[in-house]
Design a protein around this motif. Structure first.
Motif, short mmCIF file in Angstrom:
data_model
loop_
_atom_site.label_atom_id
_atom_site.label_comp_id
_atom_site.label_asym_id
_atom_site.label_seq_id
_atom_site.Cartn_x
_atom_site.Cartn_y
_atom_site.Cartn_z
N GLY A 172 2.29 3.55 -7.39
CA GLY A 172 0.86 3.29 -7.41
C GLY A 172 0.21 3.21 -6.04
O GLY A 172 -0.91 2.73 -5.93
N VAL A 173 0.91 3.67 -5.01
CA VAL A 173 0.35 3.61 -3.66
C VAL A 173 -0.61 4.79 -3.44
O VAL A 173 -1.66 4.63 -2.82
CB VAL A 173 1.47 3.64 -2.60
CG1 VAL A 173 0.89 3.66 -1.20
CG2 VAL A 173 2.37 2.43 -2.78
N PHE A 174 -0.23 5.96 -3.95
CA PHE A 174 -1.06 7.16 -3.82
C PHE A 174 -1.37 7.72 -5.20
O PHE A 174 -0.59 7.54 -6.14
CB PHE A 174 -0.31 8.27 -3.06
CG PHE A 174 -0.16 8.02 -1.60
CD1 PHE A 174 -1.22 7.64 -0.81
CD2 PHE A 174 1.07 8.19 -0.98
CE1 PHE A 174 -1.08 7.43 0.54
CE2 PHE A 174 1.22 7.99 0.38
CZ PHE A 174 0.14 7.61 1.13
N HIS A 175 -2.47 8.44 -5.29
CA HIS A 175 -2.77 9.21 -6.49
C HIS A 175 -1.90 10.47 -6.46
O HIS A 175 -1.57 10.96 -5.37
CB HIS A 175 -4.26 9.58 -6.51
CG HIS A 175 -4.69 10.17 -7.80
ND1 HIS A 175 -4.59 11.52 -8.06
CD2 HIS A 175 -5.22 9.61 -8.91
CE1 HIS A 175 -5.06 11.76 -9.29
NE2 HIS A 175 -5.44 10.60 -9.82
N LYS A 176 -1.52 10.97 -7.63
CA LYS A 176 -0.61 12.11 -7.66
C LYS A 176 -1.19 13.35 -6.99
O LYS A 176 -0.47 14.11 -6.35
CB LYS A 176 -0.17 12.43 -9.10
CG LYS A 176 -1.28 12.87 -10.01
CD LYS A 176 -0.75 13.15 -11.41
CE LYS A 176 -1.87 13.58 -12.32
NZ LYS A 176 -1.38 13.88 -13.66
N ASN A 177 -2.50 13.54 -7.10
CA ASN A 177 -3.10 14.71 -6.45
C ASN A 177 -3.09 14.57 -4.93
O ASN A 177 -2.94 15.56 -4.22
CB ASN A 177 -4.54 14.92 -6.94
CG ASN A 177 -4.60 15.36 -8.39
OD1 ASN A 177 -3.57 15.66 -8.99
ND2 ASN A 177 -5.78 15.41 -8.95
N THR A 178 -3.25 13.36 -4.45
CA THR A 178 -3.19 13.12 -3.01
C THR A 178 -1.80 13.46 -2.49
O THR A 178 -1.65 14.13 -1.46
CB THR A 178 -3.51 11.64 -2.70
OG1 THR A 178 -4.80 11.34 -3.22
CG2 THR A 178 -3.48 11.38 -1.21
N ALA A 179 -0.77 13.00 -3.21
CA ALA A 179 0.60 13.27 -2.80
C ALA A 179 0.89 14.77 -2.85
O ALA A 179 1.51 15.32 -1.93
CB ALA A 179 1.57 12.51 -3.70
N GLU A 184 9.98 10.68 -0.98
CA GLU A 184 9.37 9.42 -0.55
C GLU A 184 7.88 9.41 -0.90
O GLU A 184 7.35 8.39 -1.36
CB GLU A 184 9.57 9.26 0.96
CG GLU A 184 9.48 7.85 1.43
CD GLU A 184 10.55 6.96 0.85
OE1 GLU A 184 10.22 5.79 0.58
OE2 GLU A 184 11.70 7.38 0.68
N ILE A 185 7.21 10.53 -0.70
CA ILE A 185 5.79 10.62 -1.03
C ILE A 185 5.60 10.49 -2.54
O ILE A 185 4.71 9.76 -3.01
CB ILE A 185 5.20 11.96 -0.52
CG1 ILE A 185 5.20 11.97 1.01
CG2 ILE A 185 3.78 12.16 -1.04
CD1 ILE A 185 4.87 13.33 1.62
N MET A 186 6.44 11.16 -3.32
CA MET A 186 6.31 11.09 -4.78
C MET A 186 6.66 9.69 -5.30
O MET A 186 6.12 9.24 -6.30
CB MET A 186 7.18 12.15 -5.45
CG MET A 186 6.71 13.58 -5.19
SD MET A 186 4.93 13.83 -5.39
CE MET A 186 4.75 13.64 -7.14
N ARG A 187 7.55 8.99 -4.60
CA ARG A 187 7.86 7.61 -4.98
C ARG A 187 6.61 6.74 -4.80
O ARG A 187 6.38 5.81 -5.56
CB ARG A 187 9.02 7.09 -4.14
CG ARG A 187 9.60 5.79 -4.65
CD ARG A 187 10.91 5.44 -3.96
NE ARG A 187 11.94 6.42 -4.26
CZ ARG A 187 12.57 7.16 -3.33
NH1 ARG A 187 12.29 7.02 -2.06
NH2 ARG A 187 13.49 8.03 -3.69
N GLY A 188 5.83 7.06 -3.80
CA GLY A 188 4.57 6.35 -3.60
C GLY A 188 3.63 6.52 -4.78
O GLY A 188 2.85 5.63 -5.11
N VAL A 189 3.71 7.68 -5.43
CA VAL A 189 2.88 7.93 -6.62
C VAL A 189 3.34 7.04 -7.77
O VAL A 189 2.53 6.38 -8.42
CB VAL A 189 2.95 9.42 -7.04
CG1 VAL A 189 2.25 9.63 -8.37
CG2 VAL A 189 2.35 10.30 -5.97
N THR A 190 4.65 7.01 -7.99
CA THR A 190 5.15 6.23 -9.12
C THR A 190 4.92 4.73 -8.92
O THR A 190 4.78 3.99 -9.89
CB THR A 190 6.66 6.47 -9.36
OG1 THR A 190 7.38 6.09 -8.19
CG2 THR A 190 6.93 7.92 -9.67
#
Length: 95
Positions: A65-72, A57-63
């Motif tokens: 555009g909700v989070f930056h990949k480093n944040t996730a 779910e967190i990594m889906r947020g990266v794809t």
């Protein structure tokens, strides 16, 4: 205030995207909170299951555009470390 038709359209698009991103961010926070509650409760198996559910779910947020990949990556890493420390704490308590 926006006067041109294209600027008005951008405002409408931004409002829609903001609503979608807010819902996604809220959903991700819920998954993270479930992991943290399981950690606080001391239930390692529940924490591990919650972490396994939260990671995609967190990594889906990266794809999306909700989070930056480093944040996730940082969030996942910190949660995983806390769950792992529960195992070390349980082993210490039994020994």
């Amino acid at each position: 205030m926006a006067n041109s038709p294209s600027a008005r359209k951008r405002i409408r698009q931004t409002e829609r995207r903001t609503a979608v991103n807010k819902a996604r961010r809220s959903r991700i926070r819920t998954f993270i909170r479930k992991v943290e509650e399981a950690i606080a409760g001391g239930d390692q198996s529940a924490a591990l299951e919650a972490l396994r559910a939260a990671q995609p779910e967190i990594m889906r947020g990266v794809t999306k555009g909700v989070f930056h990949k480093n944040t996730a990556a940082r969030k996942i890493s910190r949660l995983a470390r806390r769950v792992k420390m529960m195992a070390a704490g349980a082993a210490d308590a039994q020994a």
